[in-house]
Structures are given as structure tokens and as C-alpha cells.
Motif scaffolding. Structure first.
Motif, PDB file in Angstrom:
ATOM      1  N   LEU A  51       0.828  -1.204   0.000  1.00  0.00           N
ATOM      2  CA  LEU A  51       0.000   0.000   0.000  1.00  0.00           C
ATOM      3  C   LEU A  51       0.865   1.259   0.000  1.00  0.00           C
ATOM      4  O   LEU A  51       0.662   2.186  -0.790  1.00  0.00           O
ATOM      5  N   LEU A  52       1.877   1.264   0.877  1.00  0.00           N
ATOM      6  CA  LEU A  52       2.707   2.459   1.025  1.00  0.00           C
ATOM      7  C   LEU A  52       3.583   2.679  -0.203  1.00  0.00           C
ATOM      8  O   LEU A  52       3.892   3.814  -0.561  1.00  0.00           O
ATOM      9  N   MET A  53       3.933   1.565  -0.845  1.00  0.00           N
ATOM     10  CA  MET A  53       4.752   1.675  -2.045  1.00  0.00           C
ATOM     11  C   MET A  53       3.985   2.425  -3.136  1.00  0.00           C
ATOM     12  O   MET A  53       4.511   3.316  -3.797  1.00  0.00           O
ATOM     13  N   TYR A  54       2.698   2.066  -3.304  1.00  0.00           N
ATOM     14  CA  TYR A  54       1.891   2.748  -4.308  1.00  0.00           C
ATOM     15  C   TYR A  54       1.619   4.185  -3.892  1.00  0.00           C
ATOM     16  O   TYR A  54       1.528   5.091  -4.717  1.00  0.00           O
ATOM     17  N   MET A  55       1.502   4.381  -2.576  1.00  0.00           N
ATOM     18  CA  MET A  55       1.266   5.738  -2.083  1.00  0.00           C
ATOM     19  C   MET A  55       2.476   6.615  -2.370  1.00  0.00           C
ATOM     20  O   MET A  55       2.346   7.766  -2.784  1.00  0.00           O
ATOM     21  N   SER A  56       3.659   6.041  -2.187  1.00  0.00           N
ATOM     22  CA  SER A  56       4.867   6.862  -2.336  1.00  0.00           C
ATOM     23  C   SER A  56       5.144   7.195  -3.795  1.00  0.00           C
ATOM     24  O   SER A  56       5.902   8.109  -4.083  1.00  0.00           O
ATOM     25  N   THR A  57       4.543   6.439  -4.714  1.00  0.00           N
ATOM     26  CA  THR A  57       4.810   6.730  -6.124  1.00  0.00           C
ATOM     27  C   THR A  57       3.580   7.300  -6.811  1.00  0.00           C
ATOM     28  O   THR A  57       3.471   7.261  -8.033  1.00  0.00           O
ATOM     29  N   SER A  58       2.658   7.830  -6.030  1.00  0.00           N
ATOM     30  CA  SER A  58       1.454   8.479  -6.582  1.00  0.00           C
ATOM     31  C   SER A  58       0.690   7.606  -7.551  1.00  0.00           C
ATOM     32  O   SER A  58       0.282   8.042  -8.609  1.00  0.00           O
ATOM     33  N   LYS A  59       0.529   6.335  -7.192  1.00  0.00           N
ATOM     34  CA  LYS A  59      -0.340   5.486  -8.007  1.00  0.00           C
ATOM     35  C   LYS A  59      -1.753   5.626  -7.457  1.00  0.00           C
ATOM     36  O   LYS A  59      -1.962   5.967  -6.300  1.00  0.00           O
ATOM     37  N   PHE A  60      -2.741   5.304  -8.300  1.00  0.00           N
ATOM     38  CA  PHE A  60      -4.120   5.316  -7.805  1.00  0.00           C
ATOM     39  C   PHE A  60      -4.252   4.301  -6.682  1.00  0.00           C
ATOM     40  O   PHE A  60      -3.652   3.246  -6.771  1.00  0.00           O
ATOM     41  N   PRO A  61      -5.026   4.512  -5.653  1.00  0.00           N
ATOM     42  CA  PRO A  61      -5.875   5.685  -5.395  1.00  0.00           C
ATOM     43  C   PRO A  61      -5.149   6.844  -4.704  1.00  0.00           C
ATOM     44  O   PRO A  61      -5.797   7.692  -4.117  1.00  0.00           O
ATOM     45  N   PHE A  62      -3.837   6.874  -4.779  1.00  0.00           N
ATOM     46  CA  PHE A  62      -3.117   7.954  -4.100  1.00  0.00           C
ATOM     47  C   PHE A  62      -2.515   8.939  -5.084  1.00  0.00           C
ATOM     48  O   PHE A  62      -1.521   9.578  -4.797  1.00  0.00           O
ATOM     49  N   GLU A  63      -3.084   9.032  -6.259  1.00  0.00           N
ATOM     50  CA  GLU A  63      -2.548   9.943  -7.264  1.00  0.00           C
ATOM     51  C   GLU A  63      -2.986  11.352  -6.886  1.00  0.00           C
ATOM     52  O   GLU A  63      -3.798  11.964  -7.538  1.00  0.00           O
ATOM     53  N   ILE A  64      -2.465  11.834  -5.773  1.00  0.00           N
ATOM     54  CA  ILE A  64      -2.985  13.080  -5.220  1.00  0.00           C
ATOM     55  C   ILE A  64      -2.165  14.311  -5.609  1.00  0.00           C
ATOM     56  O   ILE A  64      -2.729  15.337  -5.949  1.00  0.00           O
ATOM     57  N   PRO A  65      -0.827  14.215  -5.589  1.00  0.00           N
ATOM     58  CA  PRO A  65      -0.067  15.438  -5.921  1.00  0.00           C
ATOM     59  C   PRO A  65      -0.316  15.920  -7.340  1.00  0.00           C
ATOM     60  O   PRO A  65      -0.232  17.111  -7.602  1.00  0.00           O
ATOM     61  N   GLU A  66      -0.636  15.015  -8.273  1.00  0.00           N
ATOM     62  CA  GLU A  66      -0.854  15.492  -9.640  1.00  0.00           C
ATOM     63  C   GLU A  66      -2.307  15.329 -10.071  1.00  0.00           C
ATOM     64  O   GLU A  66      -2.579  15.164 -11.250  1.00  0.00           O
ATOM     65  N   ALA A  67      -3.241  15.379  -9.118  1.00  0.00           N
ATOM     66  CA  ALA A  67      -4.653  15.183  -9.427  1.00  0.00           C
ATOM     67  C   ALA A  67      -5.107  16.139 -10.520  1.00  0.00           C
ATOM     68  O   ALA A  67      -5.165  17.348 -10.321  1.00  0.00           O
ATOM     69  N   GLU A  68      -5.457  15.558 -11.664  1.00  0.00           N
ATOM     70  CA  GLU A  68      -5.705  16.386 -12.837  1.00  0.00           C
ATOM     71  C   GLU A  68      -6.917  17.286 -12.673  1.00  0.00           C
ATOM     72  O   GLU A  68      -6.877  18.461 -13.000  1.00  0.00           O
ATOM     73  N   SER A  69      -8.005  16.731 -12.151  1.00  0.00           N
ATOM     74  CA  SER A  69      -9.236  17.507 -12.122  1.00  0.00           C
ATOM     75  C   SER A  69      -9.202  18.581 -11.029  1.00  0.00           C
ATOM     76  O   SER A  69     -10.073  19.434 -10.992  1.00  0.00           O
ATOM     77  N   GLU A  70      -8.212  18.532 -10.156  1.00  0.00           N
ATOM     78  CA  GLU A  70      -8.154  19.546  -9.113  1.00  0.00           C
ATOM     79  C   GLU A  70      -7.067  20.573  -9.413  1.00  0.00           C
ATOM     80  O   GLU A  70      -7.311  21.770  -9.412  1.00  0.00           O
ATOM     81  N   ILE A  71      -5.838  20.077  -9.621  1.00  0.00           N
ATOM     82  CA  ILE A  71      -4.722  21.011  -9.736  1.00  0.00           C
ATOM     83  C   ILE A  71      -3.932  20.778 -11.026  1.00  0.00           C
ATOM     84  O   ILE A  71      -2.706  20.875 -11.035  1.00  0.00           O
ATOM     85  N   VAL A  72      -4.647  20.495 -12.102  1.00  0.00           N
ATOM     86  CA  VAL A  72      -4.095  20.359 -13.446  1.00  0.00           C
ATOM     87  C   VAL A  72      -3.082  19.199 -13.539  1.00  0.00           C
ATOM     88  O   VAL A  72      -3.434  18.124 -13.966  1.00  0.00           O
ATOM     89  N   ALA A  73      -1.811  19.433 -13.177  1.00  0.00           N
ATOM     90  CA  ALA A  73      -0.876  18.313 -13.122  1.00  0.00           C
ATOM     91  C   ALA A  73       0.020  18.483 -11.909  1.00  0.00           C
ATOM     92  O   ALA A  73       1.120  17.966 -11.854  1.00  0.00           O
ATOM     93  N   GLY A  74      -0.430  19.252 -10.929  1.00  0.00           N
ATOM     94  CA  GLY A  74       0.347  19.448  -9.721  1.00  0.00           C
ATOM     95  C   GLY A  74       1.698  20.054 -10.024  1.00  0.00           C
ATOM     96  O   GLY A  74       1.791  20.998 -10.809  1.00  0.00           O
TER      97      GLY A  74
END
Lengths: 164, 334, 157, 390
Positions: B202-225
């Protein structure tokens, strides 16, 4: 983490796997495949020169000012009065088909052609003479396969080669 | 001839060829294509197809790379130019750097250290600093928010991830990746301590911004972060960096939990390396598949998952390891 | 509830406000009031359960008058079938009207739109200074006025 | 950027933004929390109301369809109903059923459109692709019925333009069965996905009181527990003769709004089945118009099932008066108010679309939410900027 939530995670992932290995595909492989359109499809419009009675209803009903009445020079000279015939501007046409439906002599007819590309703006304006020559044939790089859409209980929509 | 021999020296071969640069690059080419293919299949469509059709468009990524190469990289006037241009390079470099400490067979490694696990884990923590810097140097509000989000994520996944890794080190009584892998000739780590395995995944995917943790580059919120202002090949670099980081972490994960190169039929570095690579590849592919299943969490939810779920779980997994040791489960090769 | 009953009820409620109430089958009631009694009449209608405004229509009769119609109705089961039009006439040279945003918050954007496109001033609406649909820099005749002409093509090429 | 001493950051979301649509949201954020958000609309205003004053009555049909492309039937129907009120004509029974059929097909694919866009706004590309993929069979049905995929212009004063093609009922039944099967997977993968629930439940809560007060309409209103549906309040077309339930949810949050749409899809499928079973035989155009068509054409028109327009349609004159019509479209209630002075064009046409009535929710629902909730709320409103701007 509650149990029910874990079950829901599992269900979501399993559903994903199900589609990864056994899902249908809905893509129409345009332009390799082109879809055969249903009867009455409102595509580009065909004009029959001879049966037209020049009533100009089509131009009057056109919501987009695409259909216009052009003075037909030759005929006007021959008959000694102003004769006008319809021409169409496909940069404006919205394919509502009102002109076809109002034509009292069925001189305007629907075709199923809709995917034509033009190089210039002027090419898309058809004065009566050109209008009566019929609709352009779309050019394809490779001869496409004709398919028809089959509505399917299991796969939703499926494209099968059309029987010609 | 000597040069060829030199190439196969571990200290050259590992960073440059396998599992280093060349392998990472190959994986990058395939995994980006595969990610799109997997998502497409789940989504009832074909995905990239027309670039080399017989193999389903497998070289699509090369075509994209060429496009990035010839695209004009635009540097915003208001950006901090040096930082703006340097960060992608550092980001990519640091994402791939930990690979030097990863062994690929019991006898083939660039260098062997008593603490190679710690070295790898420590090196992986360097890259996010540059993501944050990237957000700052772009001088764009969306980039800034993206950078800050990355910062928040880092502090919430780093500690539990370390603890999960450490719990395995406790179990194997070693911080040396070679010893850890060798200890799993019989039972794999994932069976001994499944809690740590799930947590770390889980943490591995979180640390590499994989879904569902694709938060820093969330397209619909902050374009590409943080990447909003990047274009051309420097965007290609930052996009590749997170995949490379996932690849490196997957290698470590395979060694920690999936037996590394075990089971090994013959002690050949090539076979061992292939074994390790396949395991890592599957983990990266799983991360790609999750894109098709999950939307993304909100930043506060991700942070609370990090601290309220992953952190306690990692503590519990340390306890499990200690109990196993005390219970006399002796697996350590000595 | 029948249309006539509702009309009678409204007539009673608006007694003394100089309102003309008429009805039209199957479900429409017209209430015409003066501009000075508008807010009061609206509040009375609101009390009756007409809880929202579906549309605010401004109509321009050049050189004569403006008309503003509030089409109101209710989400309650008993009243939702009916539409009640609250209609006000305004002198052409002074198109000002008290805003009903305090009575019906749902008119906020509708009144702003009529101001934007028709130039009717809704006094008390907090959005009167801002453009809604037109560009902020627009400085011409309000486009929905009749004096704003749209170029029309004939049927001839 | 932020000057010293200032806490709030002003974010301009749109009109150039992946998830803004053709509008701008001006958000003031304090950290990750939205202090204030104001929608700035009008980027796709196309002055439908003004254009209607220079177009002839029949020419307005395609015009009113254009603002809400995903939900054209609602506008088409509402406009024609207002026109029919002025003309004092009532369409024949079969035409009413056909109108209902198209309206329900349109409701389904309009809801799928909204759900899909919402899906990608919270990051689920699969929900987006599934919804848009599954719109396709419904578009195919509509295309067979009307000859166009989206801009149907199907409903005309006094009736409809095309008769039901042979075998369409059977094909529709297949599509409905397909959709019913798919619903299970939609729930497993998307609606019951814990991440989706976490993102939507309790986010953007609209209370019943506020929903009524702000004049909200459509699924957004019903998600707050108000059982208002024009199809019940002022039944039109064939709805008085059909059985269906008004879908409501109590929670009023983003998830409730999504659920209302999903359940309405199921309800619409029920209506479509009834329409196909119950549709009466008969003409599809009002007799007063039909008798104006030359006999030879009338014959061929009946054979082909395609209506020819009588020549009066080119310059349709409408008696002076006013008419108001309302229709429950996919996104909510469409209201037309037409003022006629007896000439060839309306004197004034007021068109109020559901999105325009719901735009007030942007400022109302976003106070105190997080930045990531903005798209989650936006999408749940099924707000369509061109429809609001008209």
C-alpha cells in the motif's frame, strides 16, 4: 478497516480483473470499419434538379441560413423571368433535415453520407448546379469494411460485417 | 574484449545495465504502454494500437518519447529557471540511484554492505524533496499546491514504510539484502508476516502516486500538480521518475517479501536477475492495474490512512516479527 | 386543490394591495401588482407556500413599458401543479424594481441576468454591479432590448 | 502570489482547466479549505433568447436544442409544448408515446453522461469510459428513431417527425437487459467502491430546506428529499398513463445525487418497456396539419413512417398570447415562457434551463470544503456550462 469495506475493495478489484480478462469492447474501428447507418439517417442532402418546383420553402424553413435561393441565370434568360433554385452551404448546415421534410415534391432527399472533409471553405458551398450533382463520396486511404451495429444483450453493441 | 568484460563487472553492470539504467528504461517503455492497455481493456476499449499494430502498439511509448524530444520545452518567465530545469534531472537521477545497492543474485552485486536495506530506503527518500522544489520553482499556484501535497504525503508514508521494512529485517536478523533474500529459500516473507507485506505494498503505491493515491498530480483539481508547467523532454523525465521509483521499490519489495531470486534452479546471475525482474515487473503492473479500479483519495484521507491505518499496522507487524523470533522461528542462514 | 380555490385564496391574501388576480386553465394564475407593493405581495405569496421562482422574465415594450414576470410555484405536493405569475409593469424611462432576493433567494441569478441583458435595475440584489453573461467590458445597449437589432439574412444567396 | 500577512490564496479554476468546463470558478482557499467560491459564467453564452426573436417559430427548435447537447429532447419538448399551448393543438396519442420514448432514452444517456464526467472528476477513468461506452447503445436506439445521434429536433408542433421503426422495441429490450446486467458491475467497481464512497459521502450536503429555498431542480433537488418531478406535478406527453416512481434520496450529499441518477436510469428503463408495450396505433401528426399535405405525399409519408411538413410550417403564425411550459429533463426542470404577438417570431422567449437554476449551488455548497471536493461537488451537480449560459 472494517470487514465490509475490505469486501468492497475485493469486489472492486475482482470486477476489474473480470473485465481485464473477459470484457467486451465497444470500439468502432473507424476508419477501417465504417458503420452502415439506419434508414432515415439525416446526412448530407441530395437535390433533384428536374422535380424541383422552385417553391423556396426549403430556404424559408432552414434554421441555420444554410439553404439559399440562387438565381439560375440560364433558366431566367430562357423563361424571361427570375428563376431561383436552392443551393446549400455545408459550413452552416446543422443536418436538422427540415428542408427535406418540407419539400413538397421530394426533390431534396437524405443520404447517409456525413464524413466528408474539405480543403477550402469555398468548396463547402454548393450552388444549385453543383448541388444537383449529388453528394461527394468520402475518400478513404484504404477501402473500409462496412459494418453494422448489432445491439446485443450481452455485449451492448457489437459491429458485424454488413451483408451487402 | 576487455571493454566487454568490464561491462559485466558488477559495479558497472548493475547500475548501468541490469537492474539499472537499461532495464529501467526498457521497463519504462513497456509499463507505460501496458498501463494504457490494461486500463483500456477494463474500460471496454483497445488503447494504443496503431504504432506497430501486429504487437498491439507496443512501441507507442517510443513514439511518445520522440514527440517529447521534439516538443519545445517552455520555461515560464516567472519561474526560478535554474531550479526549474535542474529538478527533473535530480528527480530522475535520485529515483534510480537506490538501484546500485540492490543485489541480483547471491553472488552478483555492485557492493555488499551490512546495511544495504537501509541504504536503499534512505536513498528513495531523497527524490520527493525535488518534487516539492519543482512545485515551488514553477511559480504557479497549482504547482505549489501539488508540491505541498507531495510534502504531506511523504511525511505520512515514510515512517510506516520504514517500519514495515525494518520488521522484516528483524525477522531475518539482518539488514543485508543478500542475506534477507537467501533467508527466504524456504518460506517467503509474505507468508511469515503478511501484515507487513500488505502494508508495504500500500505504502509503495502511495509513495509513487499510483491510484488511489494519485494526489499530488490530481488532474481535475490542480491540473498536473508540480508538473503543470513542464513540457517537452523535461516533462518526459519527471513522468518517468515515478515509474522508476516504483520499479526500484518493487525490486526491494520482491527481495523483502517475495523471496528475491528464490526459488533458484541454478546459481546463475542471469537466471536470478530474471526471476527478480519478473516479480518486480508484476508489482509495477499491479500498480498500473489499480488505475482502472480506483478514483483518488483526498489529501486529508490519504494522510489519515498513513497515520491511522498504516502506522499502527507497521507497529503491529514489528511486534509480529518480534514474537516470531521469540517463538523460535529460525530461518536465518548463518 | 382546484384552480379557482387557489385564486380565491390569493385574492384574499393580497386584499388591499391593489392586485389584479386572474386565472387561466388549466393551472395558471396571474397576479398583477404595482411596483411599490411588489415585495409585500411576494412575501404574502411566499407565506402561502409558493416557495421558489422558476423564471424571471423581463419583457421590453419599447417607448411604453417594461414588464417583469416572476413565474413562481411550489415544491409541495398540493401546490406544485400550479404556476403563479407575479407581474409588474415599469415605466420605460425608469426601469427600476425592488429585488425579491430576500423573499425568494432563488431569484439571485435570474434577476442578475435580466439586469445584464435587459437593463432592468433590481434594487437590493447584491449582484447588480456585476455582469453575468456578457463580458465585463460590455458597454452598449442591453442586448435583449428591442432597439438592439440583430442582422438578419434573407433567403437569397 | 500571496503577499505577506495574507492567508488566502485565490485560485482561478478555469476556463482553461481540465475539469472546469466552459466556466471559471474563483476560489479563495486557506490552506486546503475553500473559504469562498464564486462561479463566473457566460463563457459560452450564445444569446438564444435574442436569436429567438428573429428566427421563425420552427427554426427555433434546433436553436433551443443546442445549449444542452446531452439533453436535447427536454428543451425540444418544452419549447414545442409551449408552442402547442399557444396554437391550441394537442398531438395524437401515438406521438405522445413516441415523445415519451425519446425523452426517456435521452434521460438515460444524459444521466450516463453526467455520471461519467463526475467519475473522471474524482479520478476514475473507468467510470467515465464505461458510462460513455454504455451511452452508445442508447444513442444507437435514438439514432434509429430520429436519424441523428444527439440533435434530434424530433418533436414538432402537432406531433413527431418519425414513426417507430419496425423491430425497435425488440432491440430496445436487448439494450435494457444489457444495461441491467451492467448495473451490477457498476456497483461493484464504482458506486460501492470504498474510495468512491469516501470521496462522495457527506461531501457537499444540501439540506431539504436550502434545496427548496434556492429553487434547485432535478436530481439535485430529489437527492435532498423533495419529491418533485414535473412528470407528476404537471403530467405531459404519455406520462399520465405510465407507471413510475419518483426517485428521492434523503442524504443530500454528492453520493445521494449520484444515486438518484442511477436509480432514475432504472426507472426510465421501466418507462421505456411500458411505452413499447402500450404504444397505440394511429397517426403521429395532428390531423389539422396532416390534411394540409398533398395527398400523394401523405400516402408515401405514411408508408415510410416519416412525416412531411405542411407548407405552413415554413411561416408558422402563432396567435397572440403567452404560454408557459415545463418539462422534466435529465438535469431538471426546463421552463419556457413564450410571449407571442401574432407575428412569425416570438415577441419574447424566456428559456430557463436546469443548470442555470442550479448554478447558485456552487457558492452555496463549497463553503468550508476542501480543494479536492470542488470537482467532486461540481460533478455531482451534473452542471453543464453551455446549458446555463444559453
Amino acid at each position: 478497516m472494517s470487514l465490509s469495506r475490505t469486501v468492497r475493495h475485493a469486489k472492486a478489484i475482482l470486477t476489474g480483473f473480470k473485465y481485464l480478462f473477459a470484457g467486451p469492447r465497444l470500439t468502432l474501428m473507424y476508419p477501417d470499419d465504417i458503420q452502415e447507418l439506419p434508414e432515415g439517417y439525416r446526412g448530407m442532402i441530395e437535390y433533384d434538379w428536374d422535380s424541383c418546383i422552385k417553391c423556396s420553402l426549403c430556404a424559408m424553413v432552414c434554421p441555420a441560413d444554410a439553404m439559399k435561393m440562387y438565381v439560375s441565370k440560364e433558366e431566367s434568360e430562357r423563361e424571361g423571368k427570375v428563376v431561383k433554385r436552392p443551393g446549400i452551404n455545408y459550413t452552416r448546415c446543422i443536418f436538422c433535415g427540415f428542408c427535406v421534410d418540407i419539400c413538397p415534391t421530394d426533390s431534396l432527399r437524405f443520404t447517409k453520407v456525413h464524413d466528408v472533409a474539405y480543403y477550402t471553405y469555398e468548396e463547402q458551398i454548393y450552388p444549385p448546379a453543383e448541388f444537383s450533382k449529388g453528394v461527394p463520396r468520402p475518400l478513404y486511404l484504404r477501402e473500409p469494411r462496412k459494418v453494422r451495429a448489432v445491439l446485443d444483450e450481452r455485449r451492448g453493441i457489437r459491429y458485424e460485417p454488413a451483408r451487402s | 574484449m576487455d571493454i566487454l568484460k568490464l561491462l559485466f563487472e558488477p559495479y558497472i553492470f548493475i547500475p548501468l545495465v541490469f537492474p539499472g539504467l537499461v532495464a529501467a528504461f526498457l521497463l519504462l517503455l513497456i509499463i507505460i504502454w501496458l498501463e494504457r492497455k490494461i486500463a483500456a481493456k477494463v474500460q471496454l476499449r483497445y488503447g494504443p494500437l496503431y504504432v506497430f499494430k501486429p504487437l498491439g502498439g507496443v512501441i507507442q511509448t517510443i513514439a511518445d518519447l520522440l514527440r517529447y524530444l521534439f516538443q519545445e520545452p517552455i520555461v515560464p518567465r516567472e519561474a526560478d529557471k535554474l531550479a526549474f530545469l535542474m529538478t527533473p534531472v535530480f528527480l530522475f537521477g535520485l529515483a534510480y540511484l537506490p538501484v546500485v545497492a540492490v543485489p541480483i543474485s547471491p553472488t552478483y552485486y555492485a557492493f555488499r554492505s551490512d546495511v544495504s536495506l537501509l541504504i536503499v530506503m534512505a536513498l528513495t527518500t531523497l527524490a520527493p524533496i525535488f518534487t516539492v522544489l519543482m512545485g515551488w520553482s514553477s511559480n504557479n499556484k497549482f504547482s505549489l499546491i501539488g508540491g505541498v501535497r507531495e510534502g504531506y504525503l511523504v511525511i505520512s508514508y515514510e515512517i510506516p514504510m520504514f517500519l514495515s521494512a525494518i520488521s522484516m529485517a528483524i525477522l531475518y536478523k539482518s539488514l543485508d539484502l543478500v542475506e534477507i533474500a537467501e533467508a527466504q529459500k524456504g518460506l517467503w516473507g509474505v507468508i511469515l508476516n503478511p501484515l507487513a507485506a500488505i502494508n508495504m505494498l500500500l505504502l509503495m503505491y502511495m509513495s509513487t502516486s499510483k491510484f488511489p493515491f494519485e494526489i499530488p498530480e490530481a488532474e481535475s483539481e490542480i491540473v498536473a500538480g508540480p508538473y503543470t508547467e513542464y513540457s517537452g523532454i523535461i516533462y518526459g523525465l519527471v513522468m518517468g521518475a515515478s515509474y522508476v521509483k516504483l520499479y526500484v521499490l518493487s525490486l526491494v519489495y520482491s527481495i523483502l517479501f517475495l523471496g528475491g531470486w528464490n526459488p533458484l534452479p541454478i546459481n546463475d546471475p542471469m537466471v536470478a536477475g530474471a526471476m527478480l525482474f519478473v516479480k518486480a515487473f508484476l508489482l509495477v503492473a499491479l500498480g498500473a492495474f489499480l488505475r482502472a479500479v480506483y478514483p483518488r483519495f483526498r489529501i486529508d484521507q490519504a494522510i489519515s490512512i498513513g497515520w491511522k491505518i498504516a502506522f499502527p499496522l507497521s507497529l503491529i507487524s514489528v511486534v509480529i516479527s518480534l514474537l516470531l523470533i521469540m517463538g523460535g522461528v529460525s530461518l536465518v542462514v548463518k | 386543490m382546484r384552480l379557482d380555490d387557489l385564486r380565491k385564496e390569493i385574492e384574499e391574501k393580497l386584499n388591499g394591495l391593489g392586485a389584479e388576480v386572474s386565472s387561466k386553465d388549466p393551472n395558471l394564475i396571474e397576479v398583477r401588482v404595482g411596483r411599490d407593493k411588489l415585495v409585500e405581495a411576494a412575501s404574502k405569496l411566499r407565506e402561502m407556500g409558493l416557495d421558489h421562482v422558476k423564471a424571471v422574465t423581463g419583457i421590453d415594450y419599447p417607448k411604453e413599458r417594461f414588464e417583469v414576470v416572476y413565474i413562481t410555484s411550489s415544491y409541495s405536493d398540493s401546490l406544485s401543479h400550479f404556476l403563479v405569475n407575479l407581474r409588474v409593469s415599469l415605466p420605460y424611462d425608469d426601469p427600476r424594481i425592488p429585488s425579491l432576493v430576500r423573499v425568494w433567494p432563488s431569484v439571485l441569478y435570474q434577476e442578475q441576468e435580466e439586469k445584464d441583458l435587459l437593463g432592468i435595475e433590481f434594487e437590493g440584489n447584491p449582484r447588480m454591479e456585476e455582469r453575468l453573461l456578457l463580458p465585463d467590458s460590455y458597454d452598449g445597449i442591453p442586448p435583449l432590448r428591442k432597439e438592439f437589432k440583430v442582422r438578419v439574412e434573407g433567403i437569397d444567396a | 502570489m500571496i503577499s505577506s500577512g495574507e492567508r488566502e490564496l485565490e485560485l482561478l479554476i478555469g476556463p482553461q482547466h481540465p475539469a472546469s468546463g466552459h466556466m471559471r470558478l474563483v476560489a479563495k482557499v486557506d490552506g486546503d479549505v475553500v473559504v469562498e467560491l464564486r462561479p463566473n459564467i457566460g463563457y459560452v453564452h450564445r444569446s438564444v433568447e435574442k436569436l429567438a426573436e428573429v428566427k421563425k417559430y420552427l427554426q427555433i427548435i434546433p436553436l433551443v436544442e443546442r445549449p444542452s447537447l446531452a439533453d436535447t429532447t427536454a428543451n425540444n419538448l418544452a419549447y414545442v409544448m409551449a408552442l402547442e399551448k399557444l396554437l391550441g393543438i394537442e398531438p395524437p396519442e401515438r406521438a405522445k408515446y413516441l415523445r415519451t420514448l425519446l425523452a426517456e432514452i435521452n434521460r438515460i444517456h444524459s444521466h450516463l453522461y453526467g455520471l461519467g464526467i463526475h467519475g473522471v472528476m474524482i479520478g476514475s477513468s473507468t467510470a467515465y469510459m464505461w458510462c460513455f461506452g454504455d451511452r452508445e447503445p442508447f444513442l444507437e436506439l435514438a439514432q434509429e428513431l430520429t436519424g441523428a445521434r444527439l440533435t434530434y429536433s424530433y418533436i414538432i408542433p402537432g406531433g413527431v417527425r418519425r414513426d417507430l421503426p419496425a423491430g425497435l422495441g425488440e432491440r430496445a429490450e436487448r439494450v435494457l437487459r444489457y444495461m441491467e446486467n451492467r448495473m451490477r458491475d457498476y456497483f461493484n467497481l464504482y458506486f460501492n467502491n470504498p474510495v468512491v464512497r469516501a470521496r462522495l459521502e457527506g461531501v457537499g450536503v444540501l439540506s431539504r430546506h436550502d434545496a427548496i429555498n434556492l429553487g434547485i431542480t432535478g436530481p439535485n433537488l430529489r437527492a435532498s428529499g423533495v419529491a418533485y418531478d414535473v412528470r407528476r406535478a404537471e403530467p405531459y406527453a404519455a406520462y399520465p398513463e405510465l407507471e413510475f416512481d419518483i426517485v428521492t434520496e434523503e442524504a443530500g450529499d454528492s453520493f445521494a445525487r449520484v444515486m438518484v441518477r442511477v436509480r432514475e436510469i432504472v426507472e426510465s428503463m421501466r418507462i421505456i418497456r411500458q411505452v413499447i408495450r402500450k404504444i397505440p396505433e394511429g397517426p403521429i401528426l395532428h390531423e389539422s396539419y396532416e390534411k394540409l399535405i398533398p395527398p400523394k405525399l401523405r400516402e408515401s409519408m405514411k408508408q415510410r413512417g416519416m412525416v412531411k411538413f405542411p407548407s405552413v410550417f415554413a411561416n408558422l403564425r402563432v396567435p397572440p398570447g403567452e404560454a408557459i411550459s415545463r418539462v422534466e429533463g435529465g438535469r431538471g426542470e426546463v421552463v419556457f415562457h413564450i410571449v407571442s404577438d401574432g407575428k412569425l417570431s416570438p415577441y419574447r422567449m424566456r428559456m430557463v434551463t436546469p443548470s442555470f437554476r442550479n448554478v447558485i449551488l456552487f457558492e452555496h455548497l463549497t463553503r468550508g470544503v476542501r480543494v479536492a471536493d470542488i470537482p467532486a461537488i461540481y460533478g455531482s451537480l451534473d452542471y453543464f456550462p453551455p446549458e446555463a449560459d444559453r
